[in-house]
Design an enzyme around this catalytic site. Sequence first.
Site, PDB file in Angstrom:
ATOM      1  N   GLU A  51       0.815  -1.222   0.000  1.00  0.00           N
ATOM      2  CA  GLU A  51       0.000   0.000   0.000  1.00  0.00           C
ATOM      3  C   GLU A  51       0.850   1.275   0.000  1.00  0.00           C
ATOM      4  O   GLU A  51       0.410   2.304  -0.501  1.00  0.00           O
ATOM      5  CB  GLU A  51      -0.969   0.011   1.186  1.00  0.00           C
ATOM      6  CG  GLU A  51      -2.113  -0.995   1.058  1.00  0.00           C
ATOM      7  CD  GLU A  51      -1.778  -2.370   1.624  1.00  0.00           C
ATOM      8  OE1 GLU A  51      -0.588  -2.623   1.916  1.00  0.00           O
ATOM      9  OE2 GLU A  51      -2.702  -3.189   1.778  1.00  0.00           O
ATOM     10  N   PHE A 113     -11.366  -7.751  13.549  1.00  0.00           N
ATOM     11  CA  PHE A 113     -10.276  -8.172  12.668  1.00  0.00           C
ATOM     12  C   PHE A 113      -9.939  -7.047  11.682  1.00  0.00           C
ATOM     13  O   PHE A 113     -10.839  -6.483  11.052  1.00  0.00           O
ATOM     14  CB  PHE A 113     -10.674  -9.438  11.909  1.00  0.00           C
ATOM     15  CG  PHE A 113      -9.617  -9.873  10.921  1.00  0.00           C
ATOM     16  CD1 PHE A 113      -8.361 -10.275  11.363  1.00  0.00           C
ATOM     17  CD2 PHE A 113      -9.866  -9.855   9.556  1.00  0.00           C
ATOM     18  CE1 PHE A 113      -7.378 -10.651  10.462  1.00  0.00           C
ATOM     19  CE2 PHE A 113      -8.892 -10.226   8.645  1.00  0.00           C
ATOM     20  CZ  PHE A 113      -7.635 -10.640   9.104  1.00  0.00           C
ATOM     21  N   GLN A 114      -8.685  -6.746  11.553  1.00  0.00           N
ATOM     22  CA  GLN A 114      -8.184  -5.680  10.674  1.00  0.00           C
ATOM     23  C   GLN A 114      -8.824  -4.331  10.963  1.00  0.00           C
ATOM     24  O   GLN A 114      -9.012  -3.519  10.064  1.00  0.00           O
ATOM     25  CB  GLN A 114      -8.335  -6.063   9.189  1.00  0.00           C
ATOM     26  CG  GLN A 114      -7.419  -7.215   8.810  1.00  0.00           C
ATOM     27  CD  GLN A 114      -7.257  -7.409   7.309  1.00  0.00           C
ATOM     28  OE1 GLN A 114      -8.167  -7.138   6.536  1.00  0.00           O
ATOM     29  NE2 GLN A 114      -6.089  -7.885   6.898  1.00  0.00           N
ATOM     30  N   LYS A 163     -17.557  -1.055   6.012  1.00  0.00           N
ATOM     31  CA  LYS A 163     -18.021  -2.020   5.020  1.00  0.00           C
ATOM     32  C   LYS A 163     -19.546  -1.992   4.856  1.00  0.00           C
ATOM     33  O   LYS A 163     -20.064  -2.111   3.745  1.00  0.00           O
ATOM     34  CB  LYS A 163     -17.551  -3.429   5.417  1.00  0.00           C
ATOM     35  CG  LYS A 163     -17.572  -4.405   4.265  1.00  0.00           C
ATOM     36  CD  LYS A 163     -16.896  -5.719   4.631  1.00  0.00           C
ATOM     37  CE  LYS A 163     -16.968  -6.699   3.463  1.00  0.00           C
ATOM     38  NZ  LYS A 163     -16.392  -8.014   3.817  1.00  0.00           N
ATOM     39  N   MET A 479      24.225   9.052   2.153  1.00  0.00           N
ATOM     40  CA  MET A 479      24.098  10.307   2.897  1.00  0.00           C
ATOM     41  C   MET A 479      24.348  10.077   4.382  1.00  0.00           C
ATOM     42  O   MET A 479      24.944  10.909   5.052  1.00  0.00           O
ATOM     43  CB  MET A 479      22.711  10.919   2.653  1.00  0.00           C
ATOM     44  CG  MET A 479      22.609  12.370   3.063  1.00  0.00           C
ATOM     45  SD  MET A 479      23.818  13.439   2.236  1.00  0.00           S
ATOM     46  CE  MET A 479      22.858  14.072   0.858  1.00  0.00           C
TER      47      MET A 479
END
Lengths: 581, 169
Positions: A51, A113-114, A163, A479
């Site tokens: 993502e 969940f999630q 949802k 760097m």
Amino acid sequence: MAEMSGADIFVQCLVDLGVEVVFGYPGGAVLPIYDALYNHPTIKHVLVRHEQGATHMAEGYARSTGKPGVVLVTSGPGATNAITGITDALMDSIPMVVFTGQVATHLIGSDAFQEADTVGLTRHCSKHNYLVKSPGKLGQVIHEAFHIATSGRPGPVVIDIPKDVQVATARYEKPDLSTHVSYRPQVKAEPDTIAQAVDMIAKAQRPIFYTGGGVINAGPEASALLRELAELTGAPVTSTLMGLGAFPASSEQWLGMLGMHGTYEANLAMNKADLIIAVGARFDDRVTGRLDAFAPASKKIHIDIDRSSINKTVPVDLPIVADAGSALADMIAQWKAAGHKAADLEEWWARIAGWRARNSLAYAEEGTEIMPQRAIADLFKATKGKDAIITTEVGQHQMWAAQHYHFDAPNKWLTSGGLGTMGYGFPAAIGAQMGNPDSLVVCVAGDASIQMNIQELGTATQYRLPVKIFILNNEYMGMVRQWQELTYESRYSESYSDSLPDFVQLAQAYGWTGIRIEGPQELEAGIRQMIETPGPVLVDCRVAKLTNCFPMIPSGAAHTEMLLDPSQVSGTMADEAKALV
Amino acid sequence: MHIAEETSERHVLSITVTNEAGILAKIAGLFTARGYNIESLTVADISDDHQVSRITIVTNGPPRVIDQIIAQLDRLVPVHKVADLTEDGPFVERELALVKVAGKGEHRIEALRLADIFRAKVVDTTTESFIFELTGPSDKIDTFVGLMRELGLVEVGRTGIVGMVRGKD
């Protein structure tokens, strides 16, 4: 009108808003939306591999096209993975709308969940965010989100959609957004401030334009207006990292980038100027160096669309809250109306010529190794006139690209400036290629940065995107190593890139062409092969390992205390300097 | 190395906002994220339709930080208006406190006498205690609470201040 499901409202909104591409990754909490998108005739979905990649792709798409980038991810880990890119877009003012799935409304707060508190997590790294609790509000929210993301100072807006809201039905009508109750960014400057500004410019003896990403965000017209105003006034122009391309590097009036790794002439001109005209730039610490020594002899005009950027770190004499393009147009009109002629800046330009003669971007070439600066210079030579889009990761290679690749047009330079996100450049290149299918898009990367989102090799393969990755491989987080050399007596704590993959074989495993360039004699041909080979190409360009990026203003130093070459490096620093980033 | 500190001024800010979920977290979070101070914060909705809330924040910082706080608040999407009452002044500020004092005999009589001087109301009483209700500027409440400390102070609840600019506008 018949009712539609939230998911269908979502899709209809994107169609109504002209969205062509969505970067995303499916998951449990966005399944209804993914089903509504299934085989959609006009909205193209790009399936990413992580993502974070989706967010940087959206940024690259937005920065190179001027259109907002759109991201769609699931709840929980989908949302948390997107947070780095959301923060990056906030820092660099990139218009982006991120849709996150959420558990059903009755499950919110139950550690389902999630489940993650996406609105809470993104509250301070987004320009605005929403949790939509009913499908009837979804249309209004989505249209408003696009308006907020793209107007004023652009930025990321997050919309969290449970949802059940995707499944439930409601009526949808294109909303009227003409007046928002509280969000009304000031675009047009107060006329008297414009008159004052023009007067100050006409009277200045040592003026300089200091421009930033705000000019790019204001659209290509703003870049054209900047050129016109610079020409009318005859003043020199320098730019931040984010503003490169707004003013043509081929112009006589161009001083190069300013700041920590800016040119000697740009930084000295800022230091000695009697008038600084800041346009869409925010006096970032990479630009100002030590604040109490920053441009001590100058009056300052600051044009910015975000009032909170004005007087944040550097007090200014004339604040102008406005869109950069609008203010530049007003200033040009006022300059002409007042009948001003360009002042005699001959003495100022003579001093600048003296600083230019130091040739601060020069580098020594000896031995059998490719100097990284040479690699960029050759890449520039090979792509000149091809209108290429260049993206970078973050680190030494980024600064070398900013110094040695020269941009004549806006929207061709995509880099992570504010947040400094390693892993930005490659997905940004994919996003830019999606938005500009016929352009040559090259990601200049480092061996460490490229590994932060290297999984997106598969994305480019899947969509047959002919992006090029040009890795300056010095086997170090360069760097970090450079700072350790300058500050910690070369104790290279964890900055060596051990166990690097064979990048060529890795590319081939994903169906890419892989090329290795090992010595100066292979450089030109290797770059040409990269450009001429159809499809995606990864180049592993082995460069000198211990080269430092100069010039450099060390942390906490003034513009006049630039290090121009390695002989000036002492290897230690005072605690006050060590404490700065 | 030592960390330098700047001198601060106290400012009372009045912020009107759209009354949406998370707005208080957004504003309070802005203060923590950017390292600003909150001395007190009050919030309640003020419109007939419950769409608009007024938040009063007492903060302190050097003038340039106060200016930044206002600019940062002002650019939040749900914020309608930010007023710096200290700057716009003169203004009225009031805070409400409930002060519970327990004691017998002379202490009890003295507490009641002081309450009268401060125009505090008795809103609850037992034979051994009072709860006083007191409104006024914060320093008046500070003083009253200080006096009650010697007379059997049990607990204090304060609302934080609300403020308004004097005059017809």
